[in-house]
Scaffold this motif. Structure first.
Motif, PDB file in Angstrom:
ATOM      1  N   THR A  28       0.817  -1.219   0.000  1.00 52.63           N
ATOM      2  CA  THR A  28       0.000   0.000   0.000  1.00 52.63           C
ATOM      3  C   THR A  28       0.851   1.268   0.000  1.00 52.63           C
ATOM      4  N   ILE A  91      -6.526  -5.126   5.029  1.00 53.87           N
ATOM      5  CA  ILE A  91      -7.048  -6.336   4.389  1.00 53.87           C
ATOM      6  C   ILE A  91      -5.954  -6.891   3.468  1.00 53.87           C
ATOM      7  N   SER A  95      -7.537 -10.445  -0.612  1.00 50.46           N
ATOM      8  CA  SER A  95      -8.922 -10.395  -0.109  1.00 50.46           C
ATOM      9  C   SER A  95      -9.565  -9.015  -0.276  1.00 50.46           C
ATOM     10  N   GLY A  99     -15.396  -6.997   0.384  1.00 47.33           N
ATOM     11  CA  GLY A  99     -16.315  -6.673   1.474  1.00 47.33           C
ATOM     12  C   GLY A  99     -15.772  -6.864   2.876  1.00 47.33           C
ATOM     13  N   ALA A 123      -7.985   8.276  10.572  1.00 47.10           N
ATOM     14  CA  ALA A 123      -6.997   9.080   9.840  1.00 47.10           C
ATOM     15  C   ALA A 123      -6.534   8.262   8.649  1.00 47.10           C
ATOM     16  N   ALA A 131      -8.251   3.747  -0.306  1.00 45.44           N
ATOM     17  CA  ALA A 131      -8.834   3.700   1.044  1.00 45.44           C
ATOM     18  C   ALA A 131      -9.827   4.850   1.238  1.00 45.44           C
ATOM     19  N   ALA A 134     -12.921   3.845  -0.297  1.00 42.70           N
ATOM     20  CA  ALA A 134     -13.660   2.862   0.528  1.00 42.70           C
ATOM     21  C   ALA A 134     -14.358   3.572   1.684  1.00 42.70           C
ATOM     22  N   TYR A 135     -13.669   4.480   2.331  1.00 43.36           N
ATOM     23  CA  TYR A 135     -14.276   5.155   3.494  1.00 43.36           C
ATOM     24  C   TYR A 135     -15.479   6.007   3.066  1.00 43.36           C
TER      25      TYR A 135
HETATM   26  C1  LIG Z   1      -8.975   0.152   2.034  1.00 43.10           C
HETATM   27  C2  LIG Z   1      -9.402  -1.243   2.504  1.00 43.10           C
HETATM   28  C3  LIG Z   1      -9.349  -1.314   4.019  1.00 43.10           C
HETATM   29  C4  LIG Z   1     -10.864  -1.471   2.047  1.00 43.10           C
HETATM   30  O1  LIG Z   1     -11.231  -2.778   2.394  1.00 43.10           O
HETATM   31  P1  LIG Z   1     -11.801  -3.776   1.255  1.00 43.10           P
HETATM   32  O2  LIG Z   1     -12.190  -5.029   1.902  1.00 43.10           O
HETATM   33  O3  LIG Z   1     -10.804  -3.848   0.146  1.00 43.10           O
HETATM   34  O4  LIG Z   1     -13.045  -2.918   0.745  1.00 43.10           O
HETATM   35  P2  LIG Z   1     -14.555  -3.398   0.512  1.00 43.10           P
HETATM   36  O5  LIG Z   1     -14.534  -4.601  -0.383  1.00 43.10           O
HETATM   37  O6  LIG Z   1     -15.295  -3.469   1.779  1.00 43.10           O
HETATM   38  O7  LIG Z   1     -15.081  -2.142  -0.277  1.00 43.10           O
HETATM   39  C5  LIG Z   1     -14.625  -1.918  -1.584  1.00 43.10           C
HETATM   40  C6  LIG Z   1     -14.435  -0.450  -1.810  1.00 43.10           C
HETATM   41  O8  LIG Z   1     -13.155  -0.018  -1.361  1.00 43.10           O
HETATM   42  C7  LIG Z   1     -12.576   0.856  -2.326  1.00 43.10           C
HETATM   43  N1  LIG Z   1     -11.406   0.161  -2.838  1.00 43.10           N
HETATM   44  C8  LIG Z   1     -10.802  -0.915  -2.272  1.00 43.10           C
HETATM   45  N2  LIG Z   1      -9.724  -1.271  -2.990  1.00 43.10           N
HETATM   46  C9  LIG Z   1      -9.659  -0.423  -4.003  1.00 43.10           C
HETATM   47  C10 LIG Z   1      -8.767  -0.256  -5.093  1.00 43.10           C
HETATM   48  N3  LIG Z   1      -7.696  -1.064  -5.275  1.00 43.10           N
HETATM   49  N4  LIG Z   1      -8.988   0.729  -5.962  1.00 43.10           N
HETATM   50  C11 LIG Z   1     -10.025   1.559  -5.812  1.00 43.10           C
HETATM   51  N5  LIG Z   1     -10.935   1.459  -4.780  1.00 43.10           N
HETATM   52  C12 LIG Z   1     -10.731   0.492  -3.909  1.00 43.10           C
HETATM   53  C13 LIG Z   1     -13.650   1.107  -3.362  1.00 43.10           C
HETATM   54  O9  LIG Z   1     -14.444   2.189  -2.908  1.00 43.10           O
HETATM   55  C14 LIG Z   1     -14.442  -0.174  -3.284  1.00 43.10           C
HETATM   56  O10 LIG Z   1     -15.772  -0.047  -3.701  1.00 43.10           O
HETATM   57  P3  LIG Z   1     -16.182  -0.626  -5.150  1.00 43.10           P
HETATM   58  O11 LIG Z   1     -15.607  -2.002  -5.251  1.00 43.10           O
HETATM   59  O12 LIG Z   1     -17.682  -0.575  -5.098  1.00 43.10           O
HETATM   60  O13 LIG Z   1     -15.575   0.328  -6.119  1.00 43.10           O
HETATM   61  C15 LIG Z   1      -8.502  -2.359   1.886  1.00 43.10           C
HETATM   62  O14 LIG Z   1      -8.583  -2.292   0.483  1.00 43.10           O
HETATM   63  C16 LIG Z   1      -7.058  -2.290   2.324  1.00 43.10           C
HETATM   64  O15 LIG Z   1      -6.665  -2.914   3.316  1.00 43.10           O
HETATM   65  N6  LIG Z   1      -6.241  -1.535   1.571  1.00 43.10           N
HETATM   66  C17 LIG Z   1      -4.809  -1.475   1.845  1.00 43.10           C
HETATM   67  C18 LIG Z   1      -4.494  -0.917   3.229  1.00 43.10           C
HETATM   68  C19 LIG Z   1      -5.136   0.425   3.513  1.00 43.10           C
HETATM   69  O16 LIG Z   1      -5.039   1.364   2.731  1.00 43.10           O
HETATM   70  N7  LIG Z   1      -5.786   0.496   4.680  1.00 43.10           N
HETATM   71  C20 LIG Z   1      -6.424   1.707   5.140  1.00 43.10           C
HETATM   72  C21 LIG Z   1      -5.445   2.489   5.970  1.00 43.10           C
HETATM   73  S1  LIG Z   1      -6.169   4.014   6.591  1.00 43.10           S
END
Ligand SMILES: CC(C)(COP(=O)(O)OP(=O)(O)OC[C@H]1O[C@@H](n2cnc3c(N)ncnc32)[C@H](O)[C@@H]1OP(=O)(O)O)[C@@H](O)C(=O)NCCC(=O)NCCS
Length: 173
Positions: A28, A91, A95, A99, A123, A131, A134-135
């Protein structure tokens, strides 16, 4: 009904949580912050003594999500300055976008509400666009931009995002 099973992290889970954090952080944050800052922050936040102290703290909670038998990710929540904060959400790359993040956010929101909080915060690095997206999807909006000194010559350049928690107050009409 979510396909993910969410359960608290326990001490035997900690090595796997730290390894998962390193894998997700590498994929990331490289390109957002330097490798030196990644190493510094992982050491500061995911060393075994720190994680164990987090598990024992009365105002911190660490949960993990499983997809069948696979650990998909984890979330840490805490009370910070009187607010309920989603402090970590990671995540596994395989995975993501299935969701698990949403399920952990829903779990944290239900917990915050149960404790009586009317909103939750987090934050997120300003450059972490997936991210932030997603938020936003899960109801957070940007409250403010902050720059924090985290020691070692490093700063965090973040947005604070906030999500209101739905309160159903029957009989108050
Ligand atoms: C950000 C994160 C926590 C979201 O969790 P997730 O299980 O992947 O997300 P969900 O499946 O619940 O939701 C998906 C949404 O997340 C966003 N998203 C997740 N990965 C994405 C990617 N690679 N590109 C764009 N949007 C992304 C989108 O809004 C997506 O919605 P969509 O599929 O309808 O477009 C996860 O992708 C992650 O761990 N990312 C890397 C670490 C990180 O950045 N953590 C947050 C630190 S503050």
């Amino acid at each position: 009904m979510s396909r993910f099973i969410i359960r608290p992290v326990t001490p035997p889970d900690l090595p796997a949580i730290a390894a998962l954090a390193r894998e997700v952080w590498q994929s990331t944050y490289l390109g957002i912050i330097t490798q030196a800052q990644i190493d510094f922050m992982l050491e500061q936040r995911y060393g075994y003594p720190q994680l164990l102290a987090d598990l024992e703290a009365p105002d911190k909670w660490l949960n993990q999500a499983f997809d069948k038998k696979c650990r998909a990710g984890f979330a840490a929540c805490e009370i910070r300055k009187g607010e309920y904060k989603l402090d970590k959400l990671y995540i596994h790359p395989k995975s993501q976008r299935r969701g698990a993040g949403g399920a952990l956010i829903d779990h944290a929101a239900a917990h915050a509400q149960k404790l009586g909080y009317h909103h939750m915060i987090l934050a997120v690095n300003k450059q972490n666009e997936p991210a932030i997206s997603a938020y936003r999807k899960y109801g957070f909006t940007v409250r403010e931009a902050i720059m924090s000194d985290i020691g070692g010559g490093f700063v965090m350049d973040d947005y604070i995002m906030e999500r209101p928690l739905a309160w159903d107050e029957p009989g108050c009409d």
